[in-house]
Design a protein around this motif. Structure first.
Motif, PDB file in Angstrom:
ATOM      1  N   THR A 104      -5.817   8.569  -6.019  1.00  0.00           N
ATOM      2  CA  THR A 104      -5.434   7.214  -5.613  1.00  0.00           C
ATOM      3  C   THR A 104      -6.547   6.641  -4.744  1.00  0.00           C
TER       4      THR A 104
ATOM      5  N   GLU B 265      -4.095  14.438   1.243  1.00  0.00           N
ATOM      6  CA  GLU B 265      -4.248  15.494   0.238  1.00  0.00           C
ATOM      7  C   GLU B 265      -3.615  15.065  -1.078  1.00  0.00           C
ATOM      8  N   GLN B 266      -2.423  14.468  -0.963  1.00  0.00           N
ATOM      9  CA  GLN B 266      -1.733  13.998  -2.162  1.00  0.00           C
ATOM     10  C   GLN B 266      -2.535  12.885  -2.847  1.00  0.00           C
ATOM     11  N   SER B 267      -3.053  11.963  -2.036  1.00  0.00           N
ATOM     12  CA  SER B 267      -3.835  10.852  -2.598  1.00  0.00           C
ATOM     13  C   SER B 267      -5.091  11.370  -3.291  1.00  0.00           C
TER      14      SER B 267
ATOM     15  N   PRO C  25      -0.621  19.226  -2.687  1.00  0.00           N
ATOM     16  CA  PRO C  25       0.482  19.860  -1.943  1.00  0.00           C
ATOM     17  C   PRO C  25       1.825  19.541  -2.587  1.00  0.00           C
TER      18      PRO C  25
ATOM     19  N   ALA D 140      -5.461  14.359  -4.591  1.00  0.00           N
ATOM     20  CA  ALA D 140      -5.045  15.067  -5.812  1.00  0.00           C
ATOM     21  C   ALA D 140      -4.748  14.080  -6.937  1.00  0.00           C
ATOM     22  N   ASP D 141      -4.145  12.934  -6.581  1.00  0.00           N
ATOM     23  CA  ASP D 141      -3.814  11.921  -7.592  1.00  0.00           C
ATOM     24  C   ASP D 141      -4.970  10.957  -7.851  1.00  0.00           C
TER      25      ASP D 141
ATOM     26  N   LYS E 277      -0.832  19.521  -9.084  1.00  0.00           N
ATOM     27  CA  LYS E 277      -2.053  19.426  -8.285  1.00  0.00           C
ATOM     28  C   LYS E 277      -1.681  18.948  -6.888  1.00  0.00           C
TER      29      LYS E 277
ATOM     30  N   ALA F 144       0.837  -1.195   0.000  1.00  0.00           N
ATOM     31  CA  ALA F 144       0.000   0.000   0.000  1.00  0.00           C
ATOM     32  C   ALA F 144       0.875   1.250   0.000  1.00  0.00           C
ATOM     33  N   GLU F 145       0.371   2.285  -0.637  1.00  0.00           N
ATOM     34  CA  GLU F 145       1.121   3.540  -0.698  1.00  0.00           C
ATOM     35  C   GLU F 145       1.376   4.105   0.703  1.00  0.00           C
ATOM     36  N   GLY F 146       0.385   3.956   1.569  1.00  0.00           N
ATOM     37  CA  GLY F 146       0.510   4.462   2.933  1.00  0.00           C
ATOM     38  C   GLY F 146       1.630   3.784   3.712  1.00  0.00           C
TER      39      GLY F 146
ATOM     40  N   ARG G  17      -8.205   2.361  -0.767  1.00  0.00           N
ATOM     41  CA  ARG G  17      -7.676   1.015  -0.523  1.00  0.00           C
ATOM     42  C   ARG G  17      -6.194   0.917  -0.919  1.00  0.00           C
ATOM     43  N   ALA G  18      -5.857   1.598  -2.002  1.00  0.00           N
ATOM     44  CA  ALA G  18      -4.457   1.565  -2.454  1.00  0.00           C
ATOM     45  C   ALA G  18      -3.555   2.364  -1.514  1.00  0.00           C
ATOM     46  N   VAL G  19      -4.167   3.303  -0.790  1.00  0.00           N
ATOM     47  CA  VAL G  19      -3.374   4.097   0.154  1.00  0.00           C
ATOM     48  C   VAL G  19      -3.166   3.343   1.461  1.00  0.00           C
ATOM     49  N   VAL G  20      -4.253   2.796   2.021  1.00  0.00           N
ATOM     50  CA  VAL G  20      -4.145   2.225   3.361  1.00  0.00           C
ATOM     51  C   VAL G  20      -3.990   0.705   3.369  1.00  0.00           C
TER      52      VAL G  20
END
Lengths: 109, 121
Positions: free
Chosen positions: B72, B65-67, A72, B69-70, A70, A44-46, B75-78
């Motif tokens: 994303t 904020e980045q996610s 921050p 903006a993209d 786009k 995961a990215e996180g 689920r792909a983040v966490v």
């Protein structure tokens, strides 16, 4: 693979990310993307983001904020001298571990 | 507590309040689902987090904020396990937390006990 690889990766991910950053500086999403390209599809990215916060706090990377079109500014990470030292030690440790595990594997067959 | 310590404490607290307000304002500007996610993690951290200042929330909002903006997906983040994600995240902030003070106290006390035993006193 699945759950087990996540567990095994936990201890090695710092080294993997530093190794990726050593080839060239990158921001969080680029690192995740490159890991996915290399077959680590479940990451995961996180997870990578949390890890980057950690290696930044440990002083293993330098951080530069680059404005993005786009959202921050993006934090771009590069390995510094301390990071290189950490990585050297990581590879030594990894070789030791891989060697011992290979021996155990042979012995078990 | 002398006067410089007092002022730095008060100014520090005011700084923290302002940072917290900024964080809340940024949360409100997120698209709905991302905001829901951030608020859920915020609640979790308030109950079970490492303590300490607003830094953890600022880093969390940077990520979302980045996610957003993209675009994303959350689920792909966490990942599959949000608890595992936030626990790994929170471990980065433990050095200035009550948890860490208690860990240090425990380690020191056990150290003293072991030493007393070794010297036979």
């Amino acid at each position: 693979m699945g759950k087990q690889i996540t567990e095994i990766l936990k201890g090695t991910l710092e080294g993997i990310v530093l190794a990726i950053l050593l080839t060239r500086p990158a921001y969080g999403y680029e690192i995740t993307a490159r890991l996915r390209e290399q077959g680590f599809t479940d990451i995961a990215e996180g997870t990578i983001y949390a890890l980057l916060v950690r290696i930044e706090k440990k002083g293993l990377v330098d951080v530069e904020k680059i404005p993005s079109e786009k959202g921050p500014p993006r934090k771009v990470y590069s390995v510094n001298i301390q990071g290189r030292e950490y990585l050297d030690e990581f590879w030594t440790t990894w070789s030791f571990l891989a060697d011992r595990l290979a021996q155990l594997h042979e012995g078990a067959e | 507590m002398d006067i410089t310590e007092l002022t730095s404490k008060v100014i520090g607290d005011m700084g923290n309040k302002r940072r917290w307000r900024d964080y809340k304002a940024r949360t409100k500007r997120l698209p709905d689902s991302y905001r829901t996610a951030v608020e859920a993690f915020e609640r979790y951290l308030m109950h079970l987090g490492p303590g300490g200042g607003p830094a953890i929330f600022e880093d969390l909002i940077d990520l979302f904020e980045q996610s957003a903006a993209d675009s994303t997906p959350i689920r792909a983040v966490v990942g599959e396990d949000p608890v595992e994600f936030i626990e790994a995240f929170a471990r980065n902030y433990e050095e200035d937390s009550w948890k860490n003070r208690e860990r240090k106290r425990l380690a020191d006390t056990i150290g003293r006990a072991a030493e007393d035993q070794a010297t036979g006193s």
